[in-house]
Design an enzyme around this catalytic site. Structure first.
Site, mmCIF file in Angstrom:
data_model
loop_
_atom_site.group_PDB
_atom_site.id
_atom_site.type_symbol
_atom_site.label_atom_id
_atom_site.label_comp_id
_atom_site.label_asym_id
_atom_site.label_seq_id
_atom_site.Cartn_x
_atom_site.Cartn_y
_atom_site.Cartn_z
ATOM 1 C CB THR A 12 -0.911 -0.006 1.254
ATOM 2 O OG1 THR A 12 -1.728 -1.165 1.186
ATOM 3 C CG2 THR A 12 -1.783 1.217 1.332
ATOM 4 C CB SER A 57 3.271 -8.080 1.351
ATOM 5 O OG SER A 57 2.197 -8.110 2.249
ATOM 6 C CB THR A 88 0.984 -3.973 6.549
ATOM 7 O OG1 THR A 88 -0.287 -4.055 5.906
ATOM 8 C CG2 THR A 88 1.476 -2.548 6.562
ATOM 9 C CG ASP A 89 -1.879 -7.837 3.865
ATOM 10 O OD1 ASP A 89 -2.254 -7.076 4.779
ATOM 11 O OD2 ASP A 89 -2.481 -7.945 2.781
ATOM 12 C CB THR A 275 0.690 -20.286 22.720
ATOM 13 O OG1 THR A 275 -0.669 -20.041 23.128
ATOM 14 C CG2 THR A 275 1.405 -18.949 22.611
#
Ligand code: ASP
Length: 340
Positions: A12, A57, A88-89, A275
């Site tokens: 972006t 990405s 960012t993904d 976790t």
């Protein structure tokens, strides 16, 4: 003057709105100074470079990581620091992968991006880019780079790359480092947390470019029918599996599940237990529902993020052949990605 290389990979941040169609398009990154004239006022020499075909990405692959790592290797001695502009993904996956592929850094590699394109008035991209460059150029009183590792800078915070995770798809504060302190916070001044910063004992980075694709990431859930995933537990196909378990590393004590996992580990498959909670880590054996993992030789991923655990598995399997060495490397921190 310090020199920083900015590498644009897509996402972006590198988009502007076409005034006629209103659509977002990638802009020619060589014209970045037209969009952010403030860059001229930084006391840093900035070179920019773009990968051949900038991508969202979500399209990132381990081949892209290898190319980026090789690009850094080629330019390592010509610059004081590097900024990688990235969607960012999957930024935390890429930052984690690069932290394993280039160990022993004594210069910064800072990933950044934005939630709003640089060509939008309320963009977060300008601040992210300007501060990331400032951090990449920052030296201490001995003239050494303050940051000597792969990091993610986003919305006033600098995180260790292999400790970061994307946590929001619509907030400017899109990243967190759930189990490790921020490396720096940008306010009026940039405040570094000196005790949290990585220092290398080597004078040159160690580059290793192998990345195995024979890995999987599996999240367990209540009532899961393991039969559906049986094909995954075939060591001729999948050499390692990151298993996201409940709480501090627990799983249901289902006979069928235990049999499939026992056979897989006996055949030489690796299972790393992390976790699925958004913070904290695994303590295998704390509950009866995790003691089985200790018994069969599942490796505790302690407090690793899924992004770090998966890319570490790809990295270790891609560069080592000896199974004891592989297990040892996975069980211990190799570049600050997990607690001991
Ligand atoms: N889909 C975009 C990407 O990751 C989102 C962004 O850049 O924020 O490339």
């Amino acid at each position: 003057m310090t020199k920083v290389l900015v590498i644009y990979t897509g996402g972006t941040i590198g988009m502007i709105k076409d005034p006629e169609t209103g659509l977002l398009n990638s802009f020619d990154f060589n014209t970045v100074y037209e969009h952010i004239p403030e860059l001229n006022r930084l006391h840093t020499e900035i070179d920019t470079m773009s990968i051949k075909k900038p991508i969202d990405s979500s399209e990132m692959t381990s081949e892209h990581w290898v190319n980026l790592a090789k690009l850094i290797k080629k330019n390592y001695h010509h610059y004081d620091g590097f900024v990688i502009l990235h969607g960012t993904d999957t930024m935390s996956y890429s930052a984690s992968a690069l932290s394993f592929m280039i160990q022993g850094l004594n210069k910064p590699i800072i990933f950044t991006g934005s939630q709003l394109p640089i060509g939008v008035i309320r963009t977060d991209g300008k601040e992210n880019l300007i501060t990331a460059i400032e951090i990449a150029a920052s030296k201490d009183s001995n003239g050494e780079s303050i940051i000597q590792e792969v990091a993610v800078y986003f919305e006033y915070s600098l995180y260790r790359g292999n400790r970061s995770s994307k946590v929001s798809s619509n907030q400017f504060e899109a990243f967190k480092s759930p189990n490790y302190p921020e490396l720096a916070v940008a306010g009026v001044n940039i405040k570094y947390k000196w005790s949290a910063l990585q220092r290398s004992e080597f004078s040159e980075p160690i580059y290793q470019f192998g990345m195995s694709k024979a890995v999987a990431l599996l999240k367990i859930f209540p009532g899961m029918d393991i039969e559906l995933y049986k094909g995954l537990f075939d060591v001729t196909q999948t050499k390692g599996i990151v298993l996201e378990t409940f709480g501090s590393g627990n799983a249901p004590s289902i006979d069928k599940m235990q049999k499939i996992m026992t056979r897989y580990v006996e055949d030489g498959g690796l299972i790393i237990n992390i976790t699925q909670c958004s913070s904290g880590g695994v303590k295998q054996g704390a509950y009866q529902t995790s003691s089985f993992f200790n018994k069969i030789g599942v490796i505790s991923g302690t407090d690793m993020t899924a992004e770090a655990a998966l890319t570490k598995l790809m990295f270790v399997l891609g560069n080592e052949e000896d199974s004891d060495k592989i297990k040892a490397l996975i069980s211990m921190p190799i570049c600050g990605e997990m607690e001991c």
